[in-house]
Write an enzyme that holds these catalytic residues in place. Structure first.
Site, PDB file in Angstrom:
ATOM      1  N   ASP A  70       2.264  -9.815  -1.111  1.00  0.00           N
ATOM      2  CA  ASP A  70       1.668  -8.619  -0.414  1.00  0.00           C
ATOM      3  C   ASP A  70       1.499  -7.446  -1.793  1.00  0.00           C
ATOM      4  OD1 ASP A  70       1.112  -6.793   1.556  1.00  0.00           O
ATOM      5  OD2 ASP A  70       3.063  -6.054   1.464  1.00  0.00           O
ATOM      6  N   ASP A 152     -10.363  -0.039  -5.591  1.00  0.00           N
ATOM      7  CA  ASP A 152     -11.328  -0.326  -6.784  1.00  0.00           C
ATOM      8  C   ASP A 152     -11.996   0.753  -7.397  1.00  0.00           C
ATOM      9  OD1 ASP A 152      -9.932  -2.731  -7.162  1.00  0.00           O
ATOM     10  OD2 ASP A 152     -11.544  -3.929  -6.706  1.00  0.00           O
ATOM     11  N   ARG A 178      -2.529  -8.994  -9.216  1.00  0.00           N
ATOM     12  CA  ARG A 178      -2.545 -10.118  -8.497  1.00  0.00           C
ATOM     13  C   ARG A 178      -2.408 -11.273  -9.540  1.00  0.00           C
ATOM     14  NH1 ARG A 178      -6.375  -9.039  -5.768  1.00  0.00           N
ATOM     15  NH2 ARG A 178      -5.358  -7.957  -3.964  1.00  0.00           N
TER      16      ARG A 178
HETATM   17  P1  ITT Z   1      -4.025 -10.407   3.443  1.00  0.00           P
HETATM   18  O1  ITT Z   1      -4.578 -11.060   4.552  1.00  0.00           O
HETATM   19  O2  ITT Z   1      -3.834 -11.478   2.185  1.00  0.00           O
HETATM   20  O3  ITT Z   1      -2.718  -9.879   3.395  1.00  0.00           O
HETATM   21  P2  ITT Z   1      -4.830  -7.650   2.535  1.00  0.00           P
HETATM   22  O4  ITT Z   1      -6.278  -7.048   2.517  1.00  0.00           O
HETATM   23  O5  ITT Z   1      -3.736  -7.178   3.316  1.00  0.00           O
HETATM   24  O6  ITT Z   1      -5.062  -9.416   2.637  1.00  0.00           O
HETATM   25  P3  ITT Z   1      -3.326  -7.253   0.271  1.00  0.00           P
HETATM   26  O7  ITT Z   1      -2.093  -7.388   0.991  1.00  0.00           O
HETATM   27  O8  ITT Z   1      -3.460  -7.915  -1.160  1.00  0.00           O
HETATM   28  O9  ITT Z   1      -4.437  -7.561   0.781  1.00  0.00           O
HETATM   29  O10 ITT Z   1      -3.646  -5.728  -0.295  1.00  0.00           O
HETATM   30  C1  ITT Z   1      -3.330  -4.641   0.782  1.00  0.00           C
HETATM   31  C2  ITT Z   1      -4.200  -3.551   0.597  1.00  0.00           C
HETATM   32  O11 ITT Z   1      -4.070  -3.011  -0.839  1.00  0.00           O
HETATM   33  C3  ITT Z   1      -5.794  -3.772   0.459  1.00  0.00           C
HETATM   34  O12 ITT Z   1      -6.066  -3.882   1.760  1.00  0.00           O
HETATM   35  C4  ITT Z   1      -6.333  -2.807  -0.391  1.00  0.00           C
HETATM   36  O13 ITT Z   1      -6.442  -1.522   0.345  1.00  0.00           O
HETATM   37  C5  ITT Z   1      -5.206  -2.655  -1.438  1.00  0.00           C
HETATM   38  N1  ITT Z   1      -5.452  -3.478  -2.560  1.00  0.00           N
HETATM   39  C6  ITT Z   1      -4.717  -4.461  -2.920  1.00  0.00           C
HETATM   40  N2  ITT Z   1      -5.224  -5.214  -3.942  1.00  0.00           N
HETATM   41  C7  ITT Z   1      -6.288  -4.471  -4.410  1.00  0.00           C
HETATM   42  C8  ITT Z   1      -7.039  -4.602  -5.618  1.00  0.00           C
HETATM   43  O14 ITT Z   1      -7.016  -5.614  -6.434  1.00  0.00           O
HETATM   44  N3  ITT Z   1      -8.119  -3.566  -5.373  1.00  0.00           N
HETATM   45  C9  ITT Z   1      -8.042  -2.681  -4.488  1.00  0.00           C
HETATM   46  N4  ITT Z   1      -7.274  -2.529  -3.770  1.00  0.00           N
HETATM   47  C10 ITT Z   1      -6.246  -3.315  -3.517  1.00  0.00           C
END
Ligand code: ITT
Length: 193
Positions: A70, A152, A178
């Site tokens: 997460d 980003d 990540r």
């Molecule tokens: P899962 O289905 O794998 O949970 P997700 O979109 O919820 O996919 P994350 O839990 O990794 O992905 O991230 C939650 C939010 O945090 C994501 O929707 C972005 O808004 C932000 N976020 C996370 N990592 C990011 C990154 O590398 N660059 C930009 N925004 C990021």
């Protein structure tokens, strides 16, 4: 025979990335591969709590070792918001709306420091192991760049004068939150612990 390990995600891009690192030693399965169609609730108030919810769901319902991640953005001047609400900061209206709301909420704020955080939770042989990765930086006042996703376009990592969205995937992956958490997980699994 390879050891089966589930990655609790529906994101094929993330699955492929992990298989590239662990595929020789582990059979990495994602939620689709194990026939899990449940939208696993992410209702905890911490990243580790949400990652643990996902891994525990798989362990309990499929009796398979599992890891999940997460992530989110923490802005210091906003009391670490949007945090676990990063994906739905603007009520589920998508990335562009999230970025717009963030910039509105930061109008007039001079302390622009922020960080992305990822927590991976592994349940293996009935033990829980967590791995964390952090990427520090600042929030720009205007979006720049087309690559990547989420926040980003407004996140400028420490030591760079461009945003994550102006970097190519490989460059971002070499310094991202990540990637750092994933590296820790991979070296743990490879060490045979
Ligand atoms: P899962 O289905 O794998 O949970 P997700 O979109 O919820 O996919 P994350 O839990 O990794 O992905 O991230 C939650 C939010 O945090 C994501 O929707 C972005 O808004 C932000 N976020 C996370 N990592 C990011 C990154 O590398 N660059 C930009 N925004 C990021």
């Amino acid at each position: 025979m390879k050891t089966k390990l589930v990655f609790a995600t529906n994101n094929n891009h993330k699955t492929a990335e992990v298989r590239a690192y662990l595929g020789d030693a582990f059979e990495v399965l994602n939620l689709k591969d194990i026939g899990c169609e449940t939208d696993i609730p992410e209702t905890a108030d911490t990243f580790s709590g949400n990652a643990l919810l996902k891994s525990s769901f798989v362990k309990e319902n499929f009796q398979l070792d599992c890891f999940s991640d997460d992530s989110g953005l923490e802005v210091f001047a906003l009391n670490n918001e949007p945090g676990v609400f990063s994906a739905r900061y603007a009520g589920g209206a998508g990335d562009a709306a999230n970025v717009k709301l963030l910039l509105e909420n930061m109008q007039g704020i001079t302390d622009r420091r922020a960080q992305f955080r990822t927590v991976i939770c592994l349940i293996r042989n009935d033990e829980i192991h967590c791995f964390e990765g952090i990427a520090g930086g600042t929030i720009r006042t205007e979006p720049a760049g087309q690559q990547g996703f989420g926040y980003d376009p407004v996140f400028q990592p420490e030591g760079y004068d461009c945003t994550f969205a102006e970097m190519d995937t490989q460059q971002k992956n070499s310094i991202s939150h990540r990637a750092k958490a994933m590296e820790k997980l991979i070296s743990f699994l490879r060490s045979g612990q």
